[in-house]
Write an enzyme that holds these catalytic residues in place. Sequence first.
Site, PDB file in Angstrom:
ATOM      1  N   TYR B 101      -8.778 -16.667  -6.868  1.00  0.00           N
ATOM      2  CA  TYR B 101      -9.878 -16.148  -6.058  1.00  0.00           C
ATOM      3  C   TYR B 101     -10.404 -17.293  -5.208  1.00  0.00           C
ATOM      4  O   TYR B 101     -10.717 -18.366  -5.743  1.00  0.00           O
ATOM      5  CB  TYR B 101     -10.999 -15.609  -6.969  1.00  0.00           C
ATOM      6  CG  TYR B 101     -12.215 -15.149  -6.195  1.00  0.00           C
ATOM      7  CD1 TYR B 101     -12.366 -13.820  -5.843  1.00  0.00           C
ATOM      8  CD2 TYR B 101     -13.202 -16.056  -5.808  1.00  0.00           C
ATOM      9  CE1 TYR B 101     -13.465 -13.393  -5.111  1.00  0.00           C
ATOM     10  CE2 TYR B 101     -14.299 -15.644  -5.075  1.00  0.00           C
ATOM     11  CZ  TYR B 101     -14.430 -14.311  -4.728  1.00  0.00           C
ATOM     12  OH  TYR B 101     -15.508 -13.899  -4.006  1.00  0.00           O
ATOM     13  N   GLU B 189     -13.261 -13.892   2.217  1.00  0.00           N
ATOM     14  CA  GLU B 189     -12.759 -13.858   0.835  1.00  0.00           C
ATOM     15  C   GLU B 189     -11.274 -13.536   0.807  1.00  0.00           C
ATOM     16  O   GLU B 189     -10.824 -12.648   1.526  1.00  0.00           O
ATOM     17  CB  GLU B 189     -13.534 -12.778   0.057  1.00  0.00           C
ATOM     18  CG  GLU B 189     -13.188 -12.687  -1.418  1.00  0.00           C
ATOM     19  CD  GLU B 189     -13.870 -11.477  -2.077  1.00  0.00           C
ATOM     20  OE1 GLU B 189     -14.875 -11.665  -2.773  1.00  0.00           O
ATOM     21  OE2 GLU B 189     -13.370 -10.340  -1.891  1.00  0.00           O
TER      22      GLU B 189
END
Lengths: 287, 386
Positions: B101, B189
Amino acid sequence: MEQLAILVDESTRAIVQGITGTHGRIVTKRMLDAGTRIVAGVTPGKAGEKVHGVPVYDLVEEAMREHPEANAAISFVPARFIVDAAIEAISAGLSPIVITAEHVPTFDALKIVNYATSCGIYIIGPNTPGIYSPAKCLLGFHPLRFFGKGRVGLMARGGGISYEVSGCILSKGMGISTCVNIGGDRITGLTFAQVLKLFEEDDETDCIVIAGEIGGTLEEETSTVTKPVVALIVGRTSPSGKRMGHAGAIIEMGMGSYESKVKALSSAGAVIARNPSEVAELLLRLT
Amino acid sequence: MKLYEFEAKQVFKDHGIPVPMGRVAKTPNEAREIAQEIGMPVAVKAQVLAGTRGRSGFIRFADNPNEAEKTALELLGSQFSGSKVASLLVEEKLDIGSELYVAVTVDGAARKFVMIVSPEGGIEIEEIAAKFPEKIIKKHVDPWLGLLDFQIRKLIKGMGLRGEQASAVREVLTLLYDAFKEHDGVLAEINPLVITKGGSVVAVDARLSIDENALDRHPEFKAKFEERKSHLEGAELREWDATRRGVGAYVELDGDIAVLANGASLGMETIDLVSDLSGKPACFCDIGAMVTAELVENSMDLVLSNPRVRVLLFNILGGLVRCDLVADGIVNHARRRGALVPMVARLSGTLEEQGRNILRGAGVETFDSIFEAVKRVVEMMKELEK
């Protein structure tokens, strides 16, 4: 003993950035009428003009050369020029600097706030009506008739709610030491936690009102102080996930909800009011 | 402003971040063609702005062009989180070795940007935070200094990466921050950032949200923003219409009393007060600080375009706002429509006497106290219901 209000007082000597614009002119008049000492205005290309008797310069540096006593600023410069104007005022060492501009991009606000912090300068705003210490100094555009001089320190994000709360306080025979509006955006210069600390140390303030709102975490970040604190959080019936005008006022993933703010403020010792009139009633009981 | 996955991927790709091979399909036939071009198993991903797609079946895999076409037929036009799936991203399916992530966003409390990474990618960040709080590594980034090398080293180390993978991910972090900064992001992201079994690093999903206050310096997004809004309907259309009309903000609620105030916090307070007296607000309309008579008229047209609205409540507590201009706007509106809409007006602040006189002359009930104004409007609503 000398009585000082927080951030602005009788010793404040202000420079108005963007003084020749519509709002710059109107608010300069209001500030002068309120007794604020405005020593100079700045608008690039307008040097030599006067606005309500205040001399205008092209650069803050030139204004400072003629008026070295200047120690604070308020800007009516629009968002697209605000980084430059704010850094100019910060570089001159002026503090506090009130930034009234709306719709300032987040990146620009972060640049201003971080540079100011590293220089030890206070920024009030952006998207704020400013700061007002009744009978001492108005660095902003608060409508004076809702404010009386007194010993309640008041902080809010936007203007309207602070006028409303101050009006209710006035109607109960009390008044304000200083009203600080930190601004409605996601990024603010001064925070509620910082203002609370200033009020805690202020000899002219006996009790403190936080008129906060849903969204963000500024209310949650405040800590316990020795003076009585009354808090009002508006937006308790607003739906989550919606941006309620202020960029800050949006509840996302449970962050910044009414419940979380009330919980944090209560455990820090604040008494919670449900509306502006209750704020004044609670203050009467506490003092 | 949220971008679609395919738009965010294009931005990331332009900055040099590796993304899977693929294209957007708007018909099942296009999906088949793209799968054919790719020539190996593909992922077929619904392009929607909200929610987690994976678990609800909006990201599917197809082994061959036929299957891709069939999947596309099922997904296109279906409903997801309240919006219709209008396009799909068809791209190569990768051999996933591990999932990371990586993101950068704004930390309002710290007043910095913040880079967030975790070795436990592939699930939503909230879930990572709940399951592996110790495996989330954050570094605040100063807007002037940017992402510094020692910070990247710390983030890379925190994810337990070494050797070539470390260098590849390090490169992605740098490029991601650049893309975020250059486009005035509020969130960028990549989840998951995949390390394939073959060892290459690829952004398999992408999210990018742009600061709406910065759209003026990004004409390409501004045009997209306008175009996207032109497809809205009902409440969403009215909310968008507000910005076009110069109204500060407009949020629709499900009641019948339209609340118009000059300021966000004042508007929220008014809604609370109306609700406390069991009134039902129809909307929150912040007419802003730069009020003209014309803007007041526009705002009234806007709130009245909601068919549920029965009465209007103005809460004007002016710092800069001139009450006489607000009153002019209300009177002009009535003149133009040939009738006065049922309403209550609280007018206080600059030139309040002039404003109230104008309104009284036009037959509008005016108040100095918001508490009385709210009480009256709730009563008025009850009378209308009789």
